[in-house]
Design a protein around this motif. Structure first.
Motif, mmCIF file in Angstrom:
data_model
loop_
_atom_site.group_PDB
_atom_site.id
_atom_site.type_symbol
_atom_site.label_atom_id
_atom_site.label_comp_id
_atom_site.label_asym_id
_atom_site.label_seq_id
_atom_site.Cartn_x
_atom_site.Cartn_y
_atom_site.Cartn_z
ATOM 1 N N GLN A 20 0.830 -1.202 0.000
ATOM 2 C CA GLN A 20 0.000 0.000 0.000
ATOM 3 C C GLN A 20 0.871 1.261 0.000
ATOM 4 O OE1 GLN A 20 -2.676 0.249 3.342
ATOM 5 N NE2 GLN A 20 -4.088 1.589 2.227
ATOM 6 N N ARG A 21 1.938 1.278 0.820
ATOM 7 C CA ARG A 21 2.857 2.425 0.829
ATOM 8 C C ARG A 21 3.529 2.587 -0.528
ATOM 9 N NH1 ARG A 21 4.329 0.607 6.177
ATOM 10 N NH2 ARG A 21 6.045 -0.543 5.228
ATOM 11 N N ARG A 23 2.331 1.671 -3.498
ATOM 12 C CA ARG A 23 1.349 2.220 -4.451
ATOM 13 C C ARG A 23 1.140 3.717 -4.226
ATOM 14 N NH1 ARG A 23 -1.912 -2.598 -3.146
ATOM 15 N NH2 ARG A 23 -1.342 -4.153 -4.676
ATOM 16 N N TRP A 24 1.046 4.108 -2.960
ATOM 17 C CA TRP A 24 0.855 5.515 -2.626
ATOM 18 C C TRP A 24 2.071 6.326 -3.077
ATOM 19 C CZ3 TRP A 24 -2.627 8.921 -1.958
ATOM 20 C CH2 TRP A 24 -2.375 10.109 -1.288
ATOM 21 N N SER A 25 3.267 5.797 -2.854
ATOM 22 C CA SER A 25 4.497 6.481 -3.260
ATOM 23 C C SER A 25 4.539 6.667 -4.769
ATOM 24 C CB SER A 25 5.724 5.691 -2.798
ATOM 25 O OG SER A 25 5.762 5.619 -1.396
ATOM 26 N N LEU A 27 1.975 6.784 -6.765
ATOM 27 C CA LEU A 27 0.942 7.765 -7.111
ATOM 28 C C LEU A 27 1.460 9.187 -6.891
ATOM 29 C CD1 LEU A 27 -2.003 8.184 -8.020
ATOM 30 C CD2 LEU A 27 -2.637 8.114 -5.614
#
Length: 127
Positions: A20-21, A23-25, A27
């Motif tokens: 999740q981190r 993917r967020w990074s 993005l």
């Protein structure tokens, strides 16, 4: 005992959080590139040679971008070694070989580094 041991629920939770981190990074990195005028044409692009975090285009420039998130700027810069850079180059060659539309674009291998509470740092030709 044969085979792989089963992952504990704690390990599975930690893996899920890391994904999740990541993917967020990616993005955030894509948003930073778009703010600089890039058009994102691929994220998490998988090839037989490896994965490319972001593929972006701006004018006649095709950028293959590796995203690294670490607690400090120094750790982020140190996170990409020569072997990983070569894997990314091989993946880019594989991707490009199947897309003649981009054969005449200038190619570059960039880095986007993320550290907590800071805007992503784009390093052109960072690989």
């Amino acid at each position: 005992m044969t085979g792989r041991p089963h992952a504990s629920p704690a390990n599975a939770d930690e893996r899920r959080k890391r994904l999740q981190r990541g993917r967020w990074s990616e993005l955030l990195a894509a948003a930073a590139l778009m703010a600089k005028g890039y058009r994102i044409i691929g994220r998490n692009v998988k090839t037989r040679a490896g994965e490319i975090d972001i593929i972006a285009v701006r004018g006649n420039l095709l950028a293959f971008v590796e995203v690294k998130r670490r607690p400090t700027q120094e750790a982020a810069e140190a996170a990409v070694g020569g072997r990983q850079a070569q894997r990314i180059r091989n993946a880019a060659d594989y991707w490009l070989a199947r897309r003649p539309r981009y054969h005449h674009h200038e190619q570059r291998f960039d880095l986007v580094l993320l550290v907590p509470r800071r805007w992503p740092r784009h390093i052109p030709d960072g690989l």
